[in-house]
Design a protein around this motif. Structure first.
Motif, PDB file in Angstrom:
ATOM      1  N   GLY A  95     -22.401  -7.799   8.885  1.00 30.86           N
ATOM      2  CA  GLY A  95     -21.647  -8.411   7.806  1.00 30.86           C
ATOM      3  C   GLY A  95     -20.196  -7.958   7.787  1.00 30.86           C
ATOM      4  O   GLY A  95     -19.660  -7.444   8.767  1.00 30.86           O
ATOM      5  N   ARG A  96     -19.573  -8.123   6.638  1.00 26.40           N
ATOM      6  CA  ARG A  96     -18.177  -7.723   6.502  1.00 26.40           C
ATOM      7  C   ARG A  96     -18.063  -6.208   6.408  1.00 26.40           C
ATOM      8  O   ARG A  96     -18.939  -5.530   5.886  1.00 26.40           O
ATOM      9  CB  ARG A  96     -17.561  -8.347   5.252  1.00 26.40           C
ATOM     10  CG  ARG A  96     -17.396  -9.847   5.303  1.00 26.40           C
ATOM     11  CD  ARG A  96     -16.713 -10.329   4.034  1.00 26.40           C
ATOM     12  NE  ARG A  96     -16.511 -11.769   4.046  1.00 26.40           N
ATOM     13  CZ  ARG A  96     -15.939 -12.439   3.050  1.00 26.40           C
ATOM     14  NH1 ARG A  96     -15.533 -11.773   1.965  1.00 26.40           N
ATOM     15  NH2 ARG A  96     -15.778 -13.747   3.125  1.00 26.40           N
ATOM     16  N   LEU A  97     -16.934  -5.731   6.886  1.00 18.72           N
ATOM     17  CA  LEU A  97     -16.659  -4.316   6.709  1.00 18.72           C
ATOM     18  C   LEU A  97     -16.363  -4.033   5.240  1.00 18.72           C
ATOM     19  O   LEU A  97     -15.699  -4.826   4.568  1.00 18.72           O
ATOM     20  CB  LEU A  97     -15.456  -3.901   7.561  1.00 18.72           C
ATOM     21  CG  LEU A  97     -15.659  -3.906   9.073  1.00 18.72           C
ATOM     22  CD1 LEU A  97     -14.344  -3.619   9.778  1.00 18.72           C
ATOM     23  CD2 LEU A  97     -16.724  -2.894   9.480  1.00 18.72           C
ATOM     24  N   PRO A  98     -16.851  -2.923   4.706  1.00 22.50           N
ATOM     25  CA  PRO A  98     -16.584  -2.622   3.286  1.00 22.50           C
ATOM     26  C   PRO A  98     -15.108  -2.347   3.047  1.00 22.50           C
ATOM     27  O   PRO A  98     -14.398  -1.843   3.918  1.00 22.50           O
ATOM     28  CB  PRO A  98     -17.439  -1.372   3.033  1.00 22.50           C
ATOM     29  CG  PRO A  98     -17.641  -0.757   4.377  1.00 22.50           C
ATOM     30  CD  PRO A  98     -17.685  -1.892   5.357  1.00 22.50           C
ATOM     31  N   VAL A  99     -14.676  -2.663   1.861  1.00 22.67           N
ATOM     32  CA  VAL A  99     -13.289  -2.412   1.481  1.00 22.67           C
ATOM     33  C   VAL A  99     -13.046  -0.915   1.398  1.00 22.67           C
ATOM     34  O   VAL A  99     -13.908  -0.141   0.963  1.00 22.67           O
ATOM     35  CB  VAL A  99     -12.983  -3.087   0.129  1.00 22.67           C
ATOM     36  CG1 VAL A  99     -11.592  -2.722  -0.367  1.00 22.67           C
ATOM     37  CG2 VAL A  99     -13.121  -4.600   0.255  1.00 22.67           C
ATOM     38  N   ASP A 100     -11.879  -0.510   1.842  1.00 24.50           N
ATOM     39  CA  ASP A 100     -11.513   0.903   1.801  1.00 24.50           C
ATOM     40  C   ASP A 100     -11.545   1.430   0.368  1.00 24.50           C
ATOM     41  O   ASP A 100     -11.101   0.747  -0.569  1.00 24.50           O
ATOM     42  CB  ASP A 100     -10.114   1.083   2.401  1.00 24.50           C
ATOM     43  CG  ASP A 100      -9.675   2.537   2.382  1.00 24.50           C
ATOM     44  OD1 ASP A 100     -10.303   3.369   3.048  1.00 24.50           O
ATOM     45  OD2 ASP A 100      -8.695   2.834   1.663  1.00 24.50           O
ATOM     46  N   ASP A 101     -12.072   2.651   0.192  1.00 21.24           N
ATOM     47  CA  ASP A 101     -12.195   3.221  -1.149  1.00 21.24           C
ATOM     48  C   ASP A 101     -10.840   3.393  -1.825  1.00 21.24           C
ATOM     49  O   ASP A 101     -10.716   3.222  -3.043  1.00 21.24           O
ATOM     50  CB  ASP A 101     -12.919   4.575  -1.075  1.00 21.24           C
ATOM     51  CG  ASP A 101     -14.408   4.410  -0.860  1.00 21.24           C
ATOM     52  OD1 ASP A 101     -14.944   3.345  -1.192  1.00 21.24           O
ATOM     53  OD2 ASP A 101     -15.052   5.368  -0.354  1.00 21.24           O
ATOM     54  N   ARG A 102      -9.827   3.741  -1.051  1.00 17.68           N
ATOM     55  CA  ARG A 102      -8.509   3.927  -1.656  1.00 17.68           C
ATOM     56  C   ARG A 102      -7.961   2.605  -2.180  1.00 17.68           C
ATOM     57  O   ARG A 102      -7.331   2.570  -3.253  1.00 17.68           O
ATOM     58  CB  ARG A 102      -7.552   4.540  -0.640  1.00 17.68           C
ATOM     59  CG  ARG A 102      -6.200   4.918  -1.242  1.00 17.68           C
ATOM     60  CD  ARG A 102      -5.408   5.812  -0.324  1.00 17.68           C
ATOM     61  NE  ARG A 102      -4.176   6.282  -0.939  1.00 17.68           N
ATOM     62  CZ  ARG A 102      -3.379   7.191  -0.411  1.00 17.68           C
ATOM     63  NH1 ARG A 102      -3.693   7.751   0.750  1.00 17.68           N
ATOM     64  NH2 ARG A 102      -2.267   7.566  -1.032  1.00 17.68           N
ATOM     65  N   ALA A 103      -8.213   1.525  -1.456  1.00 22.60           N
ATOM     66  CA  ALA A 103      -7.785   0.215  -1.943  1.00 22.60           C
ATOM     67  C   ALA A 103      -8.546  -0.168  -3.206  1.00 22.60           C
ATOM     68  O   ALA A 103      -7.975  -0.761  -4.134  1.00 22.60           O
ATOM     69  CB  ALA A 103      -7.995  -0.836  -0.849  1.00 22.60           C
ATOM     70  N   ALA A 104      -9.840   0.160  -3.262  1.00 23.28           N
ATOM     71  CA  ALA A 104     -10.623  -0.134  -4.465  1.00 23.28           C
ATOM     72  C   ALA A 104     -10.099   0.665  -5.657  1.00 23.28           C
ATOM     73  O   ALA A 104      -9.994   0.131  -6.769  1.00 23.28           O
ATOM     74  CB  ALA A 104     -12.091   0.185  -4.210  1.00 23.28           C
TER      75      ALA A 104
END
Length: 269
Positions: free
Chosen positions: A30-39
């Motif tokens: 699937g898609r790569l998870p969004v970076d935690d810092r961006a979240a």
């Protein structure tokens, strides 16, 4: 602008506290998870700007509002913000910027537009649904503990819970510090029962008496809690409660307290 929302000193303290992501399946990645810092950047953006989660500019922040909301939910349930608060208070105590001898307490009403848990008819807003922020600060206005209740809850009911919510603050040699020596409060806390409870904990109550004229001098120490509320309300998302889930609004409130602690820590360097 987006880089300023999560500076390096904030990210260095938050990142070790974040829960690990669940392992990904190899067959269906699937898609790569969004970076935690961006979240986290998306969460801070909503907290500061007061926009809805759907209005987070994903192209500028690097994260959609839905993903930011989900990370806020997961991190709040994991207890990230209270642990971060304990770390920051320990650093403040280590640098001599935390003065817990005197503490001040107060509450502040906000309107709740979507109801939910910890809402109630506000006595200062024509019985409209509202919530209350309850805050305890040190002598300099540094947040020590915060709680959320319905708008119809009396301030004094949160006196003991806020004292119990102060973390064990390390930072110096010896036993961790948890209790102030004196607590300053306005006339809303004028109940002898709670004075006895404070004295039983070794705390001297400095509470204004009802029916007495102003000019007791307590305001010279108590004003710092009002200033901290003003700092909190600079985060536009906290001026009105939009979250139905009380734990998520409390998580945003705790994050704002952590940012205030970090700003005070920066002033020492």
């Amino acid at each position: 602008m987006s880089d300023d929302l999560v500076p390096d000193d904030l990210w260095e303290r938050v990142s070790p506290l974040l829960p690990p992501r669940p392992p990904r399946r190899r067959r269906y990645p699937g898609r790569l998870p969004v970076d935690d810092r961006a979240a986290l950047r998306g969460i801070v953006y909503v907290l500061c700007k007061g926009v809805s989660w759907a209005d987070v500019p994903a192209e500028r922040i690097g994260c959609s509002g839905v993903t930011a909301w989900r990370r806020l939910r997961d991190w709040t349930e994991a207890g990230v913000w209270p642990r971060l608060h304990e770390i920051l208070l320990g650093e403040l105590r280590k640098t001599g910027l935390l003065d817990m001898d005197d503490a001040a307490i107060d509450g502040s009403h906000i309107r709740a537009l979507k109801r939910g848990a910890h809402t109630g008819p506000s006595p200062v807003d024509r019985a409209r649904p509202g919530s209350k922020h309850h805050l305890m600060v040190d002598r300099h206005g540094t947040p020590l503990a915060v709680s959320l209740t319905g708008g119809n809850r009396h301030d004094v009911t949160q006196l003991i819970p806020l004292l119990d919510a102060i973390p064990h603050i390390r930072g110096t040699r010896g036993r961790p510090r948890r209790r102030p020596k004196r607590v300053f409060a306005d006339r809303g806390y004028d109940y002898d029962k709670y004075r006895r409870l404070l004295r039983a904990r070794g705390i001297t109550p400095k509470i204004a008496r009802k029916g007495t004229s102003h000019g007791s001098g307590l305001g010279k120490t108590r004003w710092v809690v009002e200033r901290t509320f003003a700092w909190l309300h600079q985060f536009k998302r906290l001026r009105t409660r939009y979250e139905i889930r009380a734990d998520l609004h409390l998580g945003l409130l705790q994050l704002a307290c952590n940012i205030i602690c970090l700003r005070r820590l920066r002033a020492s360097f």
